[in-house]
Motif scaffolding. Structure first.
Motif, PDB file in Angstrom:
ATOM      1  N   SER A  80      34.062 -40.528  26.585  1.00  8.93           N
ATOM      2  CA  SER A  80      33.804 -39.026  27.116  1.00  8.93           C
ATOM      3  C   SER A  80      32.690 -38.483  26.365  1.00  8.93           C
ATOM      4  O   SER A  80      32.761 -38.826  25.073  1.00  8.93           O
TER       5      SER A  80
ATOM      6  N   ILE B  11      31.761 -35.038  25.005  1.00  8.73           N
ATOM      7  CA  ILE B  11      32.630 -33.856  24.849  1.00  8.73           C
ATOM      8  C   ILE B  11      31.498 -32.627  24.231  1.00  8.73           C
ATOM      9  O   ILE B  11      30.582 -32.942  23.544  1.00  8.73           O
TER      10      ILE B  11
ATOM     11  N   GLU C  31      31.404 -29.143  22.437  1.00  2.00           N
ATOM     12  CA  GLU C  31      32.288 -28.337  21.459  1.00  2.00           C
ATOM     13  C   GLU C  31      31.565 -27.380  21.100  1.00  2.00           C
ATOM     14  O   GLU C  31      30.512 -26.936  20.967  1.00  2.00           O
TER      15      GLU C  31
ATOM     16  N   GLN D 223      36.962 -27.367  21.787  1.00  5.90           N
ATOM     17  CA  GLN D 223      36.399 -27.916  22.815  1.00  5.90           C
ATOM     18  C   GLN D 223      36.441 -27.245  23.809  1.00  5.90           C
ATOM     19  O   GLN D 223      37.041 -26.259  24.551  1.00  5.90           O
TER      20      GLN D 223
ATOM     21  N   SER E 270      34.242 -31.777  29.007  1.00  5.67           N
ATOM     22  CA  SER E 270      33.995 -33.036  28.639  1.00  5.67           C
ATOM     23  C   SER E 270      33.670 -33.801  29.930  1.00  5.67           C
ATOM     24  O   SER E 270      33.976 -33.206  31.180  1.00  5.67           O
TER      25      SER E 270
ATOM     26  N   LYS F  97      36.041 -20.878  29.719  1.00  4.03           N
ATOM     27  CA  LYS F  97      37.120 -20.797  28.847  1.00  4.03           C
ATOM     28  C   LYS F  97      37.332 -19.560  28.087  1.00  4.03           C
ATOM     29  O   LYS F  97      36.489 -19.128  27.782  1.00  4.03           O
TER      30      LYS F  97
ATOM     31  N   ASN G  94      32.846 -39.456  22.199  1.00  2.79           N
ATOM     32  CA  ASN G  94      34.001 -40.047  21.997  1.00  2.79           C
ATOM     33  C   ASN G  94      34.251 -41.435  22.728  1.00  2.79           C
ATOM     34  O   ASN G  94      34.460 -41.500  24.070  1.00  2.79           O
TER      35      ASN G  94
ATOM     36  N   THR H 278      27.172 -37.823  17.482  1.00  2.00           N
ATOM     37  CA  THR H 278      27.147 -36.407  17.685  1.00  2.00           C
ATOM     38  C   THR H 278      25.551 -35.893  17.634  1.00  2.00           C
ATOM     39  O   THR H 278      24.824 -36.178  16.729  1.00  2.00           O
TER      40      THR H 278
END
Length: 882
Positions: A108, A110, A112, A121, A124, A149, A163, A171
């Motif tokens: 996935s 993601i 962050e 997080q 994703s 969120k 990931n 990253t």
């Protein structure tokens, strides 16, 4: 990585194989493989896959590293929930080159967020290993991610993370962002602020709201740990009114939707005025938001007090003020910040006197209701009691809270029948000693109310002095006695009785009077004048008695005169005549005149026998006048007087004749007695009223419509008339065979019916006129004669068809007597107005409170009483000897 097939050269059968031929093959292609370090050529043949393997040829393979890129489109906060909202574009390359397998959940991309509390997080996007249909992935792989969120701390940067099956393979750099985390807020809208009229509590109705309070609630929040609180601002500080619990999430765990609304109502005792309200958000003990103060108007009710007077009377035996009031107070506890006990807080009744304000009584007040509940206003108190005080003109209620007056009612004017100092004097005997010429006297006196605060003698050494008049302006002291001013530390009870008996050398007297004096101080009180002769026996002026008797028998033969004067008497001789008539006949038969006989004989009679003789004389005199002048037979209180007649006093009319004026007694008036007896009866009645509290008699007003107005009688005049009516009725009843004691009017109980109950009083009079013996009744209480069955005759005879809404069936003799129903079944019945009958029943109930009724057993002689209907306006009575 790749392969090619090899075709052998053609061979002649049996020819030897070719040994030197070389074939060059070229390989080209693309495939997903990990980093390559060397290449080999493998030739396979038939069943031998490794028939020929070349040497490894080292190579350099520039395998691209997995990468990630992030582009932030926007970062904001949802105004409805406070959640972080983001929109980003992310991409990744080469992540699948080394992945042997990958699922959307195992691989996935993601997003962050970096916060002061760490990395969080946001969301994703799953990554695939191959393209559509299994074709190679085309890098970079792009992802557009949006979402929201709850992030409780500000976000400072975002990055993308690749990931692959649990391992981070790439990253992106952190991309700085600006995150405006909304601060918690609170607001309030006041709908109403009032005070509960029954408790004085503050009543509030508000709408409050809060937003974003849960963003910082990192340790969780329960309805008890997190709350929206309403507070009030007062002069004494901030006070909490009420609260509403707050949750961290919406229903089913969904995000909270801001603002969170709360409608709060309630009531609370706030002892000082509220000036403003605000809302406070408390999260686990910390205030995270506070609204502005909203000014309010709080009309704190001021403490009040009121009073309603039921009765103000005076105890006839002590002269003390007796009060019966209903008082109330409201809102007194609102300001009682230091607490209040029944002793520290009280509702006080005060009276206004000429000397200032005095307290009559009080009732303790509490701060709370039963079980600590709020007080319900008004707080009521029924206060009764009695106290020694001056005459009062008004009363009021005052509320005292811990020594401070917080409310006072208006003064309510009252009528205080403050008893004034009074004396009575009854003359038993006055004579001269035949040997010395000294005056001998025997009198009984009473004094009442002299020691009250407004009285003339409220200290020790108070003297009651008997004086005799020897000339129009000369009074001589005969005797003096000390009278008490207290009863062993308690209020003095009245009347105080004093007997005067003695003899002295003094000139001719014609009157007595009483004085009250403190030691040698000036006279504080002087009574009215009591006229007398010097020939008084048994309470009668014997000279006047002889004169009245002689008028009655003037012109009669001696035998007729003796029968007229003594129709009733004792019977101890052997003849058919009573003793007194027989003695009269003997004396006149022996040559004495009626006058000579009476002057020597009256001293041997009892006081009651003299009274009956004069009653008989009065009846005879009235009959003689009527016989001589039939035109005067109708003279009465409610009839116009004939021409030539005029009132002398309310019991006596003078009519002109050619030979001079003639005295006429109205039909409803009693026959007259001698002046000393009349004076004694007035004193006795006044004394009896002072003890029993019986009403003071009055005469109807205005006076009857007659040509010459009738003089208005005083209470003493009416007392004398009532006493003479009683003696006349007693004489007639005894003449009818009733065994009534001679002293029934002197020492027994008497009920004098008046014109305040005209119909029932007339009913009593009519029955007694037909049956004189029914004037003598015997009291029976409600236990001895229960009411059951009493009305079995209520619709009989004269009471048939009565209108019970306006009429009642009056009976005589009274049901409350032994002579009434069922002894007489039915009693004499008559319809009477309801109010008239009820009033007479109420008067009888008061009369039955006399001690002689309460202290005697059933059918005891002390329960006997006479019923004497009168023309007076007021029903009154005499209590008998207990």
């Amino acid at each position: 990585m790749t392969s090619q097939g090899i075709t052998p050269s053609p061979q002649t059968t049996g020819a030897a194989p070719q040994t030197s031929a070389v074939r060059i093959l070229q390989f080209a292609g693309a495939t997903k493989v990990r980093a390559v370090t060397a290449l080999v050529v493998v030739a396979s043949s038939g069943n031998d896959p490794m028939a020929l393997v070349s040497d490894q040829i080292p190579v350099t393979d520039s395998l691209p590293a997995a990468s990630a890129l992030l582009g932030v489109n926007s970062v904001s906060r949802d105004p409805a929930t406070g959640q972080l909202r983001w929109e980003v574009d992310a991409s990744t390359s080469y992540y699948a080159l080394t992945a042997s397998s990958c699922s959307p959940y195992g691989c996935s991309l993601i997003i962050e967020a970096q916060t002061s509390a760490g990395v969080v997080q946001l969301g994703s996007s799953g990554l695939a290993l191959t393209g559509n249909g299994g074709s190679p992935l085309q890098y970079p792989v792009q992802a557009h991610l949006t979402g929201s969120k709850m992030i409780t701390t500000p976000v400072t940067a975002l990055h993308a993370v690749v990931n692959i099956n649990g391992s981070v393979v790439a990253t992106s750099d952190w991309v700085p962002v600006t995150d405006s985390v909304p601060a918690p807020t609170a607001s309030i809208s006041v709908n109403s602020i009032t005070r509960d009229p029954t408790t004085g509590q503050l009543q509030y109705d508000v709408d409050a709201s809060t937003s974003y309070y849960a963003i910082g609630a990192t340790n969780g929040c329960s309805p008890y740990g997190c709350s929206l609180i309403i507070e009030a601002q007062t002069s004494a500080g901030v006070v909490q009114l009420g609260s509403s619990g707050l949750a961290l999430t919406g229903n089913g765990g969904s995000p909270l939707q801001y603002p969170v609304q709360a409608h709060l109502t309630g009531s609370k005792m706030i002892t000082t005025p509220v000036t403003a309200l605000h809302a406070v958000v408390n999260i686990n003990g910390s205030v995270v938001a506070t609204s502005d103060w909203v000014p309010v108007t709080d009309s704190v009710p001021a403490p009040t007090a009121s009073i309603s007077v039921n009765s103000i009377t005076r105890d006839p035996t002590t002269g003390q003020l007796q009060y019966d009031v209903d008082a109330s107070t409201s809102y007194y506890a609102i300001g009682a910040t230091n607490g209040c006990s029944p002793y520290g807080c009280s509702l006080i009744i005060e009276a206004q006197t000429s000397a200032g304000v005095v307290q009559l009584g009080s009732s303790g007040l509490a701060l709370t209701g039963n079980g600590g509940s709020p007080l319900q206003y008004p707080v009521q108190a029924h206060l009764t009691g009695q106290t020694t005080t001056r005459s009062i003109s008004a009363v009021r209620a005052r509320t005292n809270v811990n020594g401070t007056s917080v409310a006072t009612s208006a003064w309510t004017p009252v009528e205080d029948a403050m008893p004034t100092t009074m004396t009575t004097l009854q003359i038993s005997s006055i004579s001269r000693d035949s040997a010395t010429g000294q005056l001998k006297w025997e009198l009984s006196a009473t004094a009442s109310y002299y020691a009250l605060p407004d009285g003339p003698c409220n200290t020790y050494n108070c003297n009651l002095i008997l004086q005799a008049r020897t000339s129009p302006t000369t009074w001589t002291n005969l005797s003096s006695q000390t009278i008490p001013t207290s009863n062993q530390g308690r209020p003095q009870t009245y009347p105080v009785s004093v007997n005067f008996k003695g003899s002295t050398t003094i000139g001719t007297i014609d009157a007595f009077r009483l004085q009250i004096r403190l030691n040698s101080d000036p006279v504080a009180y002087a009574s009215s004048v009591y006229g007398t002769s010097e020939n008084v026996g048994g309470g009668h002026d014997l000279d006047s008695a002889v004169s009245l008797a002689l008028v009655a028998v003037a012109g009669m033969a001696p035998a007729e005169a003796c029968l007229t004067l003594f129709p009733i008497g004792t019977h101890t001789n052997s003849t058919s005549l009573n003793d007194q008539e027989a003695a009269c006949n003997v004396a006149t038969g022996g040559g004495k005149t009626i006058a000579q006989f009476l002057k020597s004989y009256l001293a041997t009679l009892t006081p009651q026998q003299i009274t009956k003789m004069l009653a008989a004389a009065g009846i005879a005199t009235a009959a003689a006048v009527t016989d001589a002048h039939p035109e005067w037979a109708t003279i009465d209180y409610d009839a116009p007087l004939p021409s030539g007649c005029s009132w002398v006093d309310f019991r006596y009319v003078s009519c002109s004749t050619q030979s001079g004026p003639v005295g006429v007694t109205p039909r409803s008036a009693p026959s007259r007695q001698d002046p000393v007896w009349e004076s004694n009866q007035a004193a006795k009645a006044a004394q009896n009223r002072a003890t029993s509290g019986a009403p003071t008699p009055q005469w109807p007003t205005p006076a009857p419509d007659v040509p010459a107005p009738m003089p208005a009688p005083s209470p003493s005049d009416i007392d004398v008339s009532n006493a003479e009516l009683c003696e006349q009725e007693l004489t007639l009843a005894q003449a009818s065979g009733s065994n009534i004691p001679d002293d029934a009017c002197d020492n027994g109980a008497v009920f004098f019916g008046g014109q305040d109950t005209p119909v029932t009083t007339q009913h009593d009079k009519d029955v007694i006129a037909l049956t004189p013996t029914l004037a003598w009744l015997t009291y029976a209480n409600g236990t001895e004669k229960p009411d059951s069955g009493r009305r079995s005759w209520a619709n009989q005879g004269a009471c048939a068809g009565q209108d019970t809404s306006t009429e009642q069936c009056d009976e005589y003799p009274f049901y409350s007597t032994e002579e009434g129903y069922p002894a007489m079944n039915p009693p004499d019945l008559r319809l009477a107005p309801k109010g008239d009958n009820v009033r007479q029943g109420s008067k009888l109930a008061q009369f039955y409170k006399c001690d002689n009724f309460k202290s005697s057993p059933r059918n005891d002689v002390k329960r006997k009483f006479l019923v004497v209907p009168t023309r007076a306006l007021t029903t009154t009575w005499l209590c008998g000897t207990p």
